[in-house]
Design an enzyme around this catalytic site. Structure first.
Site, PDB file in Angstrom:
ATOM      1  N   ARG A 133       0.661  -1.221   0.065  1.00 24.39           N
ATOM      2  CA  ARG A 133      -0.030   0.031  -0.031  1.00 24.39           C
ATOM      3  C   ARG A 133       0.843   1.377  -0.149  1.00 24.39           C
ATOM      4  O   ARG A 133       0.489   2.356  -0.504  1.00 24.39           O
ATOM      5  CB  ARG A 133      -0.980   0.072   1.266  1.00 24.39           C
ATOM      6  CG  ARG A 133      -1.876  -1.064   1.142  1.00 24.39           C
ATOM      7  CD  ARG A 133      -2.510  -1.097   2.551  1.00 24.39           C
ATOM      8  NE  ARG A 133      -2.220  -2.282   3.374  1.00 24.39           N
ATOM      9  CZ  ARG A 133      -2.873  -2.948   4.094  1.00 24.39           C
ATOM     10  NH1 ARG A 133      -4.119  -2.782   4.188  1.00 24.39           N
ATOM     11  NH2 ARG A 133      -2.157  -4.079   4.782  1.00 24.39           N
ATOM     12  N   LYS A 152       0.148 -19.484   5.935  1.00 25.64           N
ATOM     13  CA  LYS A 152      -0.806 -19.578   7.321  1.00 25.64           C
ATOM     14  C   LYS A 152      -0.990 -18.529   8.102  1.00 25.64           C
ATOM     15  O   LYS A 152      -0.258 -17.253   7.848  1.00 25.64           O
ATOM     16  CB  LYS A 152      -0.166 -20.861   8.228  1.00 25.64           C
ATOM     17  CG  LYS A 152       0.954 -20.135   8.706  1.00 25.64           C
ATOM     18  CD  LYS A 152       1.506 -21.263   9.709  1.00 25.64           C
ATOM     19  CE  LYS A 152       0.751 -21.262  11.163  1.00 25.64           C
ATOM     20  NZ  LYS A 152       1.738 -20.955  12.378  1.00 25.64           N
ATOM     21  N   ASP A 211       3.504 -24.840   4.297  1.00 27.19           N
ATOM     22  CA  ASP A 211       3.688 -25.063   5.901  1.00 27.19           C
ATOM     23  C   ASP A 211       5.313 -25.310   6.026  1.00 27.19           C
ATOM     24  O   ASP A 211       5.974 -26.323   5.344  1.00 27.19           O
ATOM     25  CB  ASP A 211       3.207 -26.524   6.209  1.00 27.19           C
ATOM     26  CG  ASP A 211       3.398 -26.796   7.730  1.00 27.19           C
ATOM     27  OD1 ASP A 211       4.504 -26.904   8.130  1.00 27.19           O
ATOM     28  OD2 ASP A 211       2.373 -27.264   8.302  1.00 27.19           O
ATOM     29  N   HIS A 212       5.945 -24.213   6.502  1.00 21.17           N
ATOM     30  CA  HIS A 212       7.415 -24.146   6.333  1.00 21.17           C
ATOM     31  C   HIS A 212       8.180 -25.289   7.069  1.00 21.17           C
ATOM     32  O   HIS A 212       9.238 -25.651   6.687  1.00 21.17           O
ATOM     33  CB  HIS A 212       8.084 -22.796   6.763  1.00 21.17           C
ATOM     34  CG  HIS A 212       8.028 -22.659   8.129  1.00 21.17           C
ATOM     35  ND1 HIS A 212       6.917 -22.379   9.062  1.00 21.17           N
ATOM     36  CD2 HIS A 212       9.069 -22.709   9.107  1.00 21.17           C
ATOM     37  CE1 HIS A 212       7.225 -22.205  10.230  1.00 21.17           C
ATOM     38  NE2 HIS A 212       8.701 -22.520  10.273  1.00 21.17           N
ATOM     39  N   LYS A 268      11.884 -27.791   5.950  1.00 24.29           N
ATOM     40  CA  LYS A 268      13.139 -28.081   6.782  1.00 24.29           C
ATOM     41  C   LYS A 268      13.763 -29.327   6.473  1.00 24.29           C
ATOM     42  O   LYS A 268      13.230 -30.182   6.044  1.00 24.29           O
ATOM     43  CB  LYS A 268      12.656 -28.140   8.160  1.00 24.29           C
ATOM     44  CG  LYS A 268      12.457 -26.592   8.638  1.00 24.29           C
ATOM     45  CD  LYS A 268      11.973 -26.883  10.194  1.00 24.29           C
ATOM     46  CE  LYS A 268      11.190 -25.498  10.680  1.00 24.29           C
ATOM     47  NZ  LYS A 268      12.076 -24.540  11.055  1.00 24.29           N
ATOM     48  N   GLU A 305      10.305 -24.022  22.131  1.00 28.09           N
ATOM     49  CA  GLU A 305      11.000 -22.577  21.706  1.00 28.09           C
ATOM     50  C   GLU A 305      11.350 -21.667  23.105  1.00 28.09           C
ATOM     51  O   GLU A 305      10.221 -21.854  23.849  1.00 28.09           O
ATOM     52  CB  GLU A 305       9.818 -21.774  20.908  1.00 28.09           C
ATOM     53  CG  GLU A 305       9.514 -22.196  19.636  1.00 28.09           C
ATOM     54  CD  GLU A 305       8.573 -21.421  18.764  1.00 28.09           C
ATOM     55  OE1 GLU A 305       9.247 -20.468  18.289  1.00 28.09           O
ATOM     56  OE2 GLU A 305       7.457 -21.356  19.171  1.00 28.09           O
ATOM     57  N   ASP A 309      -1.546 -22.768  16.308  1.00 26.08           N
ATOM     58  CA  ASP A 309      -0.400 -22.175  15.928  1.00 26.08           C
ATOM     59  C   ASP A 309       0.462 -23.166  15.133  1.00 26.08           C
ATOM     60  O   ASP A 309       1.119 -23.177  14.138  1.00 26.08           O
ATOM     61  CB  ASP A 309       0.203 -21.082  16.756  1.00 26.08           C
ATOM     62  CG  ASP A 309       1.240 -20.683  16.004  1.00 26.08           C
ATOM     63  OD1 ASP A 309       1.390 -20.089  15.078  1.00 26.08           O
ATOM     64  OD2 ASP A 309       2.225 -20.669  16.962  1.00 26.08           O
ATOM     65  N   HIS A 311       1.968 -27.851  11.616  1.00 21.26           N
ATOM     66  CA  HIS A 311       3.465 -28.204  11.400  1.00 21.26           C
ATOM     67  C   HIS A 311       3.831 -29.769  12.422  1.00 21.26           C
ATOM     68  O   HIS A 311       4.221 -30.523  11.452  1.00 21.26           O
ATOM     69  CB  HIS A 311       4.562 -27.246  12.330  1.00 21.26           C
ATOM     70  CG  HIS A 311       4.076 -25.917  11.754  1.00 21.26           C
ATOM     71  ND1 HIS A 311       4.207 -25.468  10.565  1.00 21.26           N
ATOM     72  CD2 HIS A 311       4.396 -24.824  12.578  1.00 21.26           C
ATOM     73  CE1 HIS A 311       4.271 -24.135  10.506  1.00 21.26           C
ATOM     74  NE2 HIS A 311       4.362 -23.711  11.517  1.00 21.26           N
ATOM     75  N   LYS A 357       5.876 -22.364  24.105  1.00 22.58           N
ATOM     76  CA  LYS A 357       6.571 -21.269  24.079  1.00 22.58           C
ATOM     77  C   LYS A 357       7.310 -21.058  25.637  1.00 22.58           C
ATOM     78  O   LYS A 357       6.861 -21.516  26.357  1.00 22.58           O
ATOM     79  CB  LYS A 357       5.956 -20.060  23.751  1.00 22.58           C
ATOM     80  CG  LYS A 357       5.521 -20.212  22.419  1.00 22.58           C
ATOM     81  CD  LYS A 357       5.167 -18.929  21.514  1.00 22.58           C
ATOM     82  CE  LYS A 357       4.478 -18.771  20.152  1.00 22.58           C
ATOM     83  NZ  LYS A 357       5.943 -19.273  19.067  1.00 22.58           N
TER      84      LYS A 357
HETATM   85  C1  BG6 Z   1       5.418 -20.504  13.149  1.00 20.26           C
HETATM   86  C2  BG6 Z   1       4.425 -20.132  14.468  1.00 20.26           C
HETATM   87  O1  BG6 Z   1       4.374 -21.007  12.115  1.00 20.26           O
HETATM   88  O2  BG6 Z   1       6.324 -21.278  13.449  1.00 20.26           O
HETATM   89  C3  BG6 Z   1       5.323 -19.433  15.504  1.00 20.26           C
HETATM   90  O3  BG6 Z   1       3.244 -19.200  14.055  1.00 20.26           O
HETATM   91  C4  BG6 Z   1       6.487 -20.365  15.511  1.00 20.26           C
HETATM   92  O4  BG6 Z   1       4.581 -19.239  16.631  1.00 20.26           O
HETATM   93  C5  BG6 Z   1       7.340 -20.894  14.382  1.00 20.26           C
HETATM   94  O5  BG6 Z   1       7.516 -19.643  16.495  1.00 20.26           O
HETATM   95  C6  BG6 Z   1       8.387 -21.909  14.537  1.00 20.26           C
HETATM   96  O6  BG6 Z   1       8.959 -21.871  13.555  1.00 20.26           O
HETATM   97  P1  BG6 Z   1      10.620 -22.196  13.245  1.00 20.26           P
HETATM   98  O7  BG6 Z   1      10.847 -22.423  12.022  1.00 20.26           O
HETATM   99  O8  BG6 Z   1      11.166 -20.855  14.102  1.00 20.26           O
HETATM  100  O9  BG6 Z   1      10.631 -23.323  14.206  1.00 20.26           O
END
Ligand code: BG6
Length: 515
Positions: A66, A173, A202-203, A207, A241, A260, A265, A365
């Site tokens: 924007r 997501k 879905d990252h 990995k 985490e 989340d 994941h 977390k």
């Molecule tokens: C994200 C979540 O999809 O994945 C986050 O929304 C999380 O809350 C993160 O911290 C963790 O991903 P990675 O790759 O840092 O382990």
């Protein structure tokens, strides 16, 4: 590797896999170009692919957002971010070349005129840079922006490619907050793009070690015969985490750890560990097997949820010796928030292979360490010979470390050197870093290349996403129910979650693995 209507070209040299597809020249249009994801992940990923010489030379990026800004200003901003967040140190000569392929397009998301001018600009880029009419639209925006963007792309005719070219969309997501909203999002996406054109990120699937799960299981003949309830005692999956909510309360308050992390994941990791061998390496063959696992997850009735699922929320505590506030004192969090920052579950996959194998999942977390791993705990040796003494021998454990220090280890028993006969557990350990001598690419690098190649293997298919919500929804519903609502247990930041999570395993005579 995709079974889509588009035929990816294959490059026998790339990564040594004959079936690996080649990224094709295209324009990547990023919606939400000035957002966090673009700066932290997307542009650094594209830069790193360029630095590794994997990016098709004509590849072009158009940032769509924007705020008014020139191409030059956008490049400068992205350069600063890339220098900060890139996996590899930014080299001036590579950045300067890469930056020439980066452009900025200013428009409101709901302004049809901005898409008409985008279409004209993309045509011009095709002619000048040789991008062949191929377009990859990346929705790095909040889900409430999907509809106007997709509608306008369709109206501008950008959802369809001309003969011999392709148009694809990558969706970030969160993909819904429950089954109904995920279905609605899918409906919106499919009004403009078909399933073949849709890549749901879905990252975790990008990995390196997550991809290695299938190689470990199906490229080694020794594991498959023992990968079942006869030999496997139980499985644990942990994603820990040290970070807290980190300024994302606006999103996280409405999500919580289950939505989340688990719905996407962790269930994806579970599928890779539990699935049957696919008939081939095609995207749909693999996803067909994964979705069967999600469907086979035993649904929990209301009275079973409290026995099998533990929710927690971090209170104040310390991480690495530094005091940190509790979740309810974080900026943007309600003082009486009921959002979980930790969840532990005991789940069952009701299929032939793993019918008797409990799977324990834990995510949180503000835990003492960051790390994601899957551990497969094998049944003990029979109580004869070395295992008949009062102190019984440990189990063999296969650990798949997703991050950090990606690798795989196997714990087994060995005789301690010396004259006495003492048996101790030892580890056979494979580390990516030392075995291959090069750092793993970031998940986004792999996923962007795959989307440019038309390989949807590492993206979530519509049915996978919806089935996962069908499993998660009853758990969420139980937590907001008026009666018999399962508790939300506090844990101090820097601890391994609430005691109730330990009790969940202790009841089965087990304990969580220490990372
Ligand atoms: C994200 C979540 O999809 O994945 C986050 O929304 C999380 O809350 C993160 O911290 C963790 O991903 P990675 O790759 O840092 O382990």
């Amino acid at each position: 590797m995709s079974k889509s209507s588009e035929t990816p070209q294959t490059n026998p040299l790339r990564e040594g896999l004959a079936t690996r597809a080649v990224p094709q020249a295209c324009t990547v249009v990023i919606f939400g170009a000035t957002g966090d994801l673009t700066m932290r992940k997307l542009i650094p990923a594209l830069y790193n692919i360029a630095a590794d010489g994997e990016l098709p030379p004509a590849m072009t990026v158009v940032g769509f957002a924007r705020r008014p800004k020139t191409d030059e200003e956008f490049r400068k901003e992205q350069e600063e971010a890339t220098r900060k967040f890139s996996r590899q140190t930014v080299r001036d000569e590579i950045w300067n070349g890469f930056a020439q392929s980066v452009f900025y397009h200013q428009s409101e998301f709901h302004d049809a005129a901005g898409y008409k001018s985008l279409a004209e600009r993309l045509e011009k880029i095709d002619q000048e840079r040789g991008t062949g009419g191929n377009r990859l639209f990346y929705l790095a925006v909040a889900p409430d922006q999907f509809e106007p963007i997709l509608k306008n792309l369709k109206e501008a005719g950008l959802n369809k490619a001309r003969e011999g070219s392709w148009a694809r969309v990558i969706v970030e997501k969160p993909f819904g907050t429950d089954l109904a909203s995920a279905r609605e999002l899918n409906r919106i996406v499919h009004q403009a793009f078909s399933e073949d054109q849709t890549y749901r990120i879905d990252h975790f699937l990008g990995k390196e070690t997550a991809q290695n799960i299938l190689v470990l299981r199906f490229a080694n003949a020794i594991f498959e015969p023992i990968w079942n309830g006869r030999y496997v005692d139980y499985i644990q999956i942990t994603a820990a985490e040290t970070l807290g909510v980190e300024g994302r309360a606006g999103y996280y308050e409405g999500a919580g750890a289950l939505r989340d992390m688990v719905q996407n994941h962790l269930l994806q990791l579970l599928c890779l560990v539990a699935m049957e061998p696919p008939t081939d390496l095609g995207a749909d063959s693999i996803r067909d097997e994964k979705v069967k696992i999600v469907r086979s997850l035993r649904r929990m009735k209301q009275d079973e949820i409290a026995k099998n699922v533990v929710r927690g929320q971090y209170a104040e505590g310390a991480i690495n010796g530094k005091p940190v506030p509790g979740y309810r004192s974080e900026k943007g969090v309600k003082p009486d928030s009921k959002t979980e920052t930790f969840v532990a579950l005991r789940v069952r996959v009701d299929d032939w292979r793993l019918a008797d194998v409990p799977i324990y999942i834990r995510v949180g977390k503000r835990l003492p360490k960051s790390g994601t791993e899957i551990s497969v705990h094998f049944k003990k040796a029979p109580p004869v010979l070395f295992n008949k003494e009062a102190v019984s021998l440990d189990q063999n454990v296969l650990v798949i470390r997703i991050q950090p220090d990606e690798g795989i280890s196997l714990r087994m028993q060995a005789k301690m050197p010396g004259t006495s006969f003492r048996i101790e557990p030892v580890k056979m350990d494979f580390h990516y870093g030392t075995s291959f001598g090069k750092a793993s690419p970031e998940a986004y690098e792999r996923l962007l290349l795959d989307a440019m190649s038309g390989d949807a293997t590492l993206f979530a298919r519509r049915d996978e996403v919806e089935e996962a919500w069908a499993f998660i929804d009853p758990l969420e519903e139980a937590w907001v129910a008026k009666e018999n609502q399962p508790g939300l247990f506090e844990y101090p930041a820097g601890s391994w979650g609430p005691e109730e999570a330990d009790e969940l395993l202790a009841r089965d005579g087990r304990a969580w693995r220490r990372l």
